[in-house]
Design a protein around this motif. Structure first.
Motif: not given
Length: 539
Positions: A202-228
């Motif tokens: 699971f991409p989120f862990v308590e007390e562990r830093l994450f980098v979340l990216t929301i990309q606006a695509g043509v058909e919808g939003f794409h969610i990336y965590v740590g580049g994945r």
């Protein structure tokens, strides 16, 4: 309060009526003073200064929003339902946060729509598994949630820009079948049919830093965590990227920084000149001199220009209204802002379908709009029936008329989505005090987004109001139920209930659909023109 609203309203109307300049210039100057809307930076960066980031001109396809943060440790929360079920001490460990793209410029004074609601639940919820939930919300009405729980989307399920809606991650309750050592060695020599799939936690862990990216695509939003890539969420009708003018991060999380890139450099869509389509074909017909089957009074707020325009372009174009079998008018109170009232006056004069009420709009005074609808239907028209609805209600006028005829048993009619034995809320946002409503239950009443009364009930309400014997309550739909109950004590009323007068959202083959944004209105109208009374809530 009512006296203040009337006196302020009369002053506001005099000010608007006295204005002799160009309304568009007045509005433009007021908008420029309120915010520096002309500046549309291509990127925004904010470091640990709060959980709200303003995106001046919204998003566009190809925009990115990145959040760097750390989830907090789980904390204990009390859940009343568990306590009632006697499951332990009624508490659970919770760690969750929300990332939302909101439409901050939708309408002043209202809850902004959630164009994207992303809710990672690290300790899970009722499913007992970590969850990523996606949703949208318009006027406090949530859509159907898209939940990702580590089970990958089916290959046959619709993809979003080629991405699955839910990626796979490791779950403790699901064990992947492993290849035997012999099979694995054979495949090394023969050659594998495909590259082995990687498994991730699971991409989120308590007390562990994450980098979340929301990309606006043509058909919808794409969610990336740590580049994945983790999930994708298709755009829903009624919401657009350019309306996403605010990013909110809240919950059990510490935000370190937020970055937004590839933002649009201009934002013409907030121009009221684009919202108000001053075309001859949208102007209303004069009131007919002959009796009409149905008068529809539409409650609207002064700054709901887009909502009114959407109604004009959709269900107000039905043959029943074009032929004057039914008549529709907006009922609008005044705003505290001069430029809004000036534009409202111009809109009313051009389209001829607005009844301006000379008081400042307040929730407690909505009931006065309902009385005004009854007065208009009785005094300005000869209407057999009167319908009240809101400006975010889509009405199938022909179906409502047909349903009225089916329920016409010769008695006065009260028709809608009826509530029986409802009790007033004594706490919370919609609390009603004992002074406001001393009784334990409400009378039977139809939900406010859409109901019908016959003309004789409307005449009774008007006469009771004229002799000051009409009891007023701030909830206009309950007030109507109260008035009908009083009328019913002397003249039997036929109460007609149908769930298809939708209170929350839309149902297939609806009579009315509520909480519909302007774009959803256009979507419903397009479907109806194709012969389908289906909803536009989601794909």
């Amino acid at each position: 309060m009512a006296d203040d609203a009337w006196s302020l309203g009369l002053a506001a109307w005099d000010e608007a009526a006295a204005f002799a300049g160009d309304p568009w210039e007045l509005l433009a100057s007021a908008t420029a003073r309120a915010s520096d809307a002309s500046r549309c930076p291509s990127a925004v960066a904010q470091r640990a200064r709060g959980r709200v980031v303003f995106l001046p001109c919204g998003l566009a396809a190809g925009s990115y929003v990145t959040v760097v943060a750390t989830p907090r440790s789980a904390h204990r929360e009390f859940v009343p339902q568990l306590a009632r079920m006697r499951q332990g001490d009624g508490t659970v460990m919770v760690s969750q946060f929300m990332v939302e793209l909101q439409g901050l410029r939708a309408v002043d004074g209202e809850e902004p729509p959630r164009i994207l609601h992303l809710n990672p639940r690290l300790r899970g919820d009722w499913s007992q598994h970590p969850i990523l939930e996606h949703n949208t919300c318009y006027r406090m009405q949530w859509g159907a949630a898209q939940r990702c729980d580590g089970t990958p989307s089916d290959d046959n399920e619709d993809k979003v820009d080629g991405f699955p809606k839910c990626e796979k991650w490791i779950r403790n309750d699901i064990v992947d079948t492993k290849e035997s050592k012999t099979t694995s060695w054979l495949k090394r020599f023969i050659g594998r049919a495909k590259k082995p799939a990687m498994t991730w936690p699971f991409p989120f862990v308590e007390e562990r830093l994450f980098v979340l990216t929301i990309q606006a695509g043509v058909e919808g939003f794409h969610i990336y965590v740590g580049g994945r890539h983790v999930t994708s969420f298709p755009y829903r009708p009624g919401f657009t990227l350019e309306e996403a003018t605010g990013l909110f991060v809240k919950g059990d999380v510490d935000v370190h920084s937020v970055y937004a890139t590839a933002l649009p450099m201009s934002h013409p869509s907030f121009s009221l000149q684009q919202v108000l389509d001053m075309s001859e074909k949208w102007r209303s017909r004069p009131l007919p001199k002959r009796p009409v089957s149905l008068f529809i009074g539409i409650l609207s707020a002064s700054n709901h220009f887009a909502e009114r325009m959407a109604v004009r372009k959709t269900w107000m174009q039905t043959p029943e209204i074009k032929s004057s079998e039914a008549v529709a008018r907006f009922f609008v109170a005044l705003n505290s802002r001069k430029e809004v009232n000036v534009m409202l006056k111009k809109e009313a004069e051009y389209f001829g379908d607005i009844v301006i009420l000379p008081f400042i709009d307040r929730y407690e005074l909505v009931v006065l709009k309902t009385i005004a609808i009854c007065e208009y239907g009785v005094q300005n028209l000869t209407a057999a029936n009167i319908m009240k609805c809101d400006d975010d209600t889509f009405v199938r006028v022909n179906v409502v008329l047909r349903h009225i005829k089916l329920n016409n048993g010769g008695k006065p009619l009260y028709m809608g989505n009826l509530n029986l034995l409802h009790r007033p809320l004594r706490t919370g946002k919609w609390a009603v005090t004992d002074e406001e409503w001393p009784e334990d239950i409400y009378p039977p009443y139809a939900n406010g987004p859409g109901y019908v009364i016959s003309g004789d009930i409307a005449k009774f309400i008007v006469s009771q109001h004229a002799n000051q014997s009409l009891r007023l309550f701030k909830m206009e739909d309950v007030s109507m139920g109260l008035w009908v109950e009083k009328f019913n004590s002397t003249t039997p009323v036929q109460y007609s209930h149908s769930w298809k007068f939708c209170q929350y959202g839309c149902l297939e083959n609806y009579f009315t659909a509520h909480y519909q944004s302007p774009r959803q209105m256009l979507c419903l109208w397009d479907k109806l023109s194709r012969g389908r009374a289906s909803c536009c809530n989601y794909r």
